[in-house]
Design a protein around this motif. Structure first.
Motif: not given
Length: 122
Positions: A2-12, A21-26, A72-80
């Protein structure tokens, strides 16, 4: 996965954002991960991918040199990390995981998160 993305918004234009993107499950570290985006009225497109180990990264020509994917596999998270944003980067961004980075680079993926909206104003 399961993947949960966050961090979007409005920027100039010219600004920066970092998506997460936080991952859970497998076991997330078993999978390649990536980001896709879909702008209004356009088809979904590949943005970036990273191998399970984090040792190799892949980018669309339109973002290479401006965006950086990491994990960061220790945090089960991918970043962009998105720098020097342009109005044409405006889109809903999706995180994706798959057993094969080739599949991601080719435009597919087995596990998809919900999107996070990035809006870049001019």
């Amino acid at each position: 996965v399961q993947l949960q993305a966050s961090g979007g918004g409005l920027v100039q234009a010219g600004g920066s954002l970092r998506l997460s993107c936080a991952a859970s499950g497998r076991t997330f570290s078993n999978y390649a991960a990536g980001w896709f985006r879909q702008a209004p009225g356009k088809e979904r497109e590949f943005v970036a991918a990273i191998r399970w180990s984090g040792g190799n990264t892949y980018y669309a020509d339109s973002v290479r040199g401006r965006f950086t994917i990491s994990r960061d596999n220790a945090k089960n998270t991918v970043y962009l990390q998105m720098n020097s944003l342009k109005p044409e980067d405006t889109a809903v961004y999706y995180c994706v995981a798959d057993g094969s980075r080739t599949t991601l680079v080719g435009g597919g993926g087995r596990y998809w998160g919900q999107g996070t909206l990035v809006t870049v104003s001019s």
